[in-house]
Design a protein around this motif. Structure first.
Motif, PDB file in Angstrom:
ATOM      1  N   MET A   1       0.808  -1.188   0.000  1.00 44.88           N
ATOM      2  CA  MET A   1       0.000   0.000   0.000  1.00 44.88           C
ATOM      3  C   MET A   1       0.860   1.264   0.000  1.00 44.88           C
ATOM      4  O   MET A   1       0.495   2.253  -0.607  1.00 44.88           O
ATOM      5  CB  MET A   1      -0.923  -0.005   1.219  1.00 44.88           C
ATOM      6  CG  MET A   1      -1.745   1.258   1.322  1.00 44.88           C
ATOM      7  SD  MET A   1      -2.848   1.336   2.724  1.00 44.88           S
ATOM      8  CE  MET A   1      -4.020   0.058   2.332  1.00 44.88           C
ATOM      9  N   THR A   2       1.990   1.241   0.685  1.00 45.38           N
ATOM     10  CA  THR A   2       2.826   2.437   0.783  1.00 45.38           C
ATOM     11  C   THR A   2       4.031   2.391  -0.155  1.00 45.38           C
ATOM     12  O   THR A   2       4.893   3.250  -0.075  1.00 45.38           O
ATOM     13  CB  THR A   2       3.334   2.613   2.230  1.00 45.38           C
ATOM     14  OG1 THR A   2       4.168   1.506   2.571  1.00 45.38           O
ATOM     15  CG2 THR A   2       2.189   2.750   3.211  1.00 45.38           C
ATOM     16  N   THR A   3       4.084   1.431  -1.064  1.00 43.76           N
ATOM     17  CA  THR A   3       5.274   1.261  -1.890  1.00 43.76           C
ATOM     18  C   THR A   3       5.505   2.400  -2.873  1.00 43.76           C
ATOM     19  O   THR A   3       6.633   2.610  -3.296  1.00 43.76           O
ATOM     20  CB  THR A   3       5.238  -0.071  -2.671  1.00 43.76           C
ATOM     21  OG1 THR A   3       4.038  -0.118  -3.426  1.00 43.76           O
ATOM     22  CG2 THR A   3       5.343  -1.250  -1.731  1.00 43.76           C
ATOM     23  N   ASN A   4       4.469   3.137  -3.266  1.00 44.63           N
ATOM     24  CA  ASN A   4       4.649   4.236  -4.210  1.00 44.63           C
ATOM     25  C   ASN A   4       4.892   5.572  -3.521  1.00 44.63           C
ATOM     26  O   ASN A   4       4.953   6.599  -4.185  1.00 44.63           O
ATOM     27  CB  ASN A   4       3.428   4.350  -5.136  1.00 44.63           C
ATOM     28  CG  ASN A   4       3.308   3.131  -6.028  1.00 44.63           C
ATOM     29  OD1 ASN A   4       4.303   2.552  -6.441  1.00 44.63           O
ATOM     30  ND2 ASN A   4       2.085   2.734  -6.298  1.00 44.63           N
ATOM     31  N   LEU A   5       5.006   5.570  -2.211  1.00 42.92           N
ATOM     32  CA  LEU A   5       5.236   6.791  -1.455  1.00 42.92           C
ATOM     33  C   LEU A   5       6.722   7.013  -1.219  1.00 42.92           C
ATOM     34  O   LEU A   5       7.501   6.065  -1.194  1.00 42.92           O
ATOM     35  CB  LEU A   5       4.529   6.705  -0.094  1.00 42.92           C
ATOM     36  CG  LEU A   5       3.024   6.449  -0.093  1.00 42.92           C
ATOM     37  CD1 LEU A   5       2.522   6.311   1.330  1.00 42.92           C
ATOM     38  CD2 LEU A   5       2.284   7.547  -0.828  1.00 42.92           C
ATOM     39  N   THR A   6       7.109   8.264  -1.003  1.00 43.84           N
ATOM     40  CA  THR A   6       8.486   8.563  -0.603  1.00 43.84           C
ATOM     41  C   THR A   6       8.660   8.176   0.865  1.00 43.84           C
ATOM     42  O   THR A   6       7.666   7.909   1.564  1.00 43.84           O
ATOM     43  CB  THR A   6       8.801  10.063  -0.757  1.00 43.84           C
ATOM     44  OG1 THR A   6       7.994  10.793   0.183  1.00 43.84           O
ATOM     45  CG2 THR A   6       8.556  10.554  -2.173  1.00 43.84           C
ATOM     46  N   ILE A   7       9.876   8.178   1.338  1.00 38.27           N
ATOM     47  CA  ILE A   7      10.121   7.846   2.746  1.00 38.27           C
ATOM     48  C   ILE A   7       9.362   8.823   3.647  1.00 38.27           C
ATOM     49  O   ILE A   7       8.710   8.421   4.600  1.00 38.27           O
ATOM     50  CB  ILE A   7      11.632   7.855   3.053  1.00 38.27           C
ATOM     51  CG1 ILE A   7      12.325   6.737   2.295  1.00 38.27           C
ATOM     52  CG2 ILE A   7      11.874   7.721   4.561  1.00 38.27           C
ATOM     53  CD1 ILE A   7      13.838   6.778   2.367  1.00 38.27           C
ATOM     54  N   GLY A   8       9.435  10.112   3.333  1.00 37.26           N
ATOM     55  CA  GLY A   8       8.729  11.113   4.129  1.00 37.26           C
ATOM     56  C   GLY A   8       7.229  10.893   4.145  1.00 37.26           C
ATOM     57  O   GLY A   8       6.573  11.018   5.187  1.00 37.26           O
ATOM     58  N   GLU A   9       6.675  10.542   2.995  1.00 35.29           N
ATOM     59  CA  GLU A   9       5.236  10.272   2.914  1.00 35.29           C
ATOM     60  C   GLU A   9       4.870   9.024   3.710  1.00 35.29           C
ATOM     61  O   GLU A   9       3.812   8.966   4.331  1.00 35.29           O
ATOM     62  CB  GLU A   9       4.806  10.123   1.458  1.00 35.29           C
ATOM     63  CG  GLU A   9       4.846  11.434   0.687  1.00 35.29           C
ATOM     64  CD  GLU A   9       4.714  11.260  -0.821  1.00 35.29           C
ATOM     65  OE1 GLU A   9       4.309  12.230  -1.478  1.00 35.29           O
ATOM     66  OE2 GLU A   9       5.026  10.160  -1.346  1.00 35.29           O
ATOM     67  N   ARG A  10       5.766   8.027   3.730  1.00 35.31           N
ATOM     68  CA  ARG A  10       5.513   6.826   4.531  1.00 35.31           C
ATOM     69  C   ARG A  10       5.567   7.151   6.019  1.00 35.31           C
ATOM     70  O   ARG A  10       4.782   6.631   6.811  1.00 35.31           O
ATOM     71  CB  ARG A  10       6.490   5.708   4.171  1.00 35.31           C
ATOM     72  CG  ARG A  10       6.095   4.991   2.881  1.00 35.31           C
ATOM     73  CD  ARG A  10       6.893   3.730   2.649  1.00 35.31           C
ATOM     74  NE  ARG A  10       8.289   3.976   2.360  1.00 35.31           N
ATOM     75  CZ  ARG A  10       8.762   4.319   1.170  1.00 35.31           C
ATOM     76  NH1 ARG A  10       7.956   4.442   0.139  1.00 35.31           N
ATOM     77  NH2 ARG A  10      10.048   4.527   0.998  1.00 35.31           N
ATOM     78  N   VAL A  11       6.493   8.042   6.410  1.00 38.95           N
ATOM     79  CA  VAL A  11       6.553   8.479   7.813  1.00 38.95           C
ATOM     80  C   VAL A  11       5.204   9.090   8.195  1.00 38.95           C
ATOM     81  O   VAL A  11       4.621   8.748   9.230  1.00 38.95           O
ATOM     82  CB  VAL A  11       7.706   9.481   8.045  1.00 38.95           C
ATOM     83  CG1 VAL A  11       7.579  10.161   9.402  1.00 38.95           C
ATOM     84  CG2 VAL A  11       9.055   8.788   7.922  1.00 38.95           C
ATOM     85  N   ALA A  12       4.707  10.003   7.363  1.00 37.84           N
ATOM     86  CA  ALA A  12       3.418  10.653   7.647  1.00 37.84           C
ATOM     87  C   ALA A  12       2.292   9.630   7.687  1.00 37.84           C
ATOM     88  O   ALA A  12       1.412   9.686   8.566  1.00 37.84           O
ATOM     89  CB  ALA A  12       3.137  11.731   6.594  1.00 37.84           C
ATOM     90  N   LEU A  66       9.631   1.614   6.316  1.00 41.28           N
ATOM     91  CA  LEU A  66       9.829   3.001   5.899  1.00 41.28           C
ATOM     92  C   LEU A  66      10.579   3.099   4.578  1.00 41.28           C
ATOM     93  O   LEU A  66      10.378   4.037   3.812  1.00 41.28           O
ATOM     94  CB  LEU A  66      10.572   3.803   6.974  1.00 41.28           C
ATOM     95  CG  LEU A  66       9.770   4.169   8.211  1.00 41.28           C
ATOM     96  CD1 LEU A  66      10.575   5.096   9.117  1.00 41.28           C
ATOM     97  CD2 LEU A  66       8.433   4.787   7.860  1.00 41.28           C
ATOM     98  N   LEU A  67      11.438   2.129   4.303  1.00 48.79           N
ATOM     99  CA  LEU A  67      12.194   2.143   3.054  1.00 48.79           C
ATOM    100  C   LEU A  67      11.449   1.436   1.923  1.00 48.79           C
ATOM    101  O   LEU A  67      11.928   1.421   0.790  1.00 48.79           O
ATOM    102  CB  LEU A  67      13.558   1.470   3.244  1.00 48.79           C
ATOM    103  CG  LEU A  67      14.507   2.159   4.217  1.00 48.79           C
ATOM    104  CD1 LEU A  67      15.773   1.332   4.382  1.00 48.79           C
ATOM    105  CD2 LEU A  67      14.826   3.573   3.757  1.00 48.79           C
ATOM    106  N   ALA A  68      10.292   0.856   2.227  1.00 45.97           N
ATOM    107  CA  ALA A  68       9.523   0.061   1.259  1.00 45.97           C
ATOM    108  C   ALA A  68      10.350  -1.109   0.741  1.00 45.97           C
ATOM    109  O   ALA A  68      10.277  -1.496  -0.405  1.00 45.97           O
ATOM    110  CB  ALA A  68       8.991   0.913   0.110  1.00 45.97           C
TER     111      ALA A  68
END
Length: 96
Positions: A1-12, A66-68
């Protein structure tokens, strides 16, 4: 689900999922709310593995989350202060 997000976006994403405010997470990692906001909004690159590991611990997720990179070997103090780009480069070199 979070694989297309940046690290910062995953943090959020993980922070919100935990019901945690930016103030709380920033305090847990010893940073300012402004720093966290810049990281989450990609106005600052999160490229130090030690910082990402601190965020992962505070969010109670794995470094790989966080790093996907779910199969990523966990970072330890013995790993030093390598950056994410250096780690990715090393992983890509061994994979070939």
């Amino acid at each position: 689900m979070t694989t297309n997000l940046t690290i910062g976006e995953r943090v959020a994403w993980y922070r919100r999922r935990r019901g945690m405010s930016q103030e709380v997470l920033a305090g847990l990692v010893g940073r300012t709310v402004d720093w966290l906001s810049r990281a989450e909004n990609n106005r600052m690159e999160l490229d130090r593995l030690s910082v990402i590991k601190t965020l992962a611990d505070a969010l109670d997720v794995s470094l790989g989350d966080l790093l996907a990179e779910p199969t990523l070997m966990e970072w330890s103090a013995d790993s030093g202060n390598r950056t994410v780009p250096a780690l990715r480069s090393a992983l890509m070199t061994t994979a070939n």
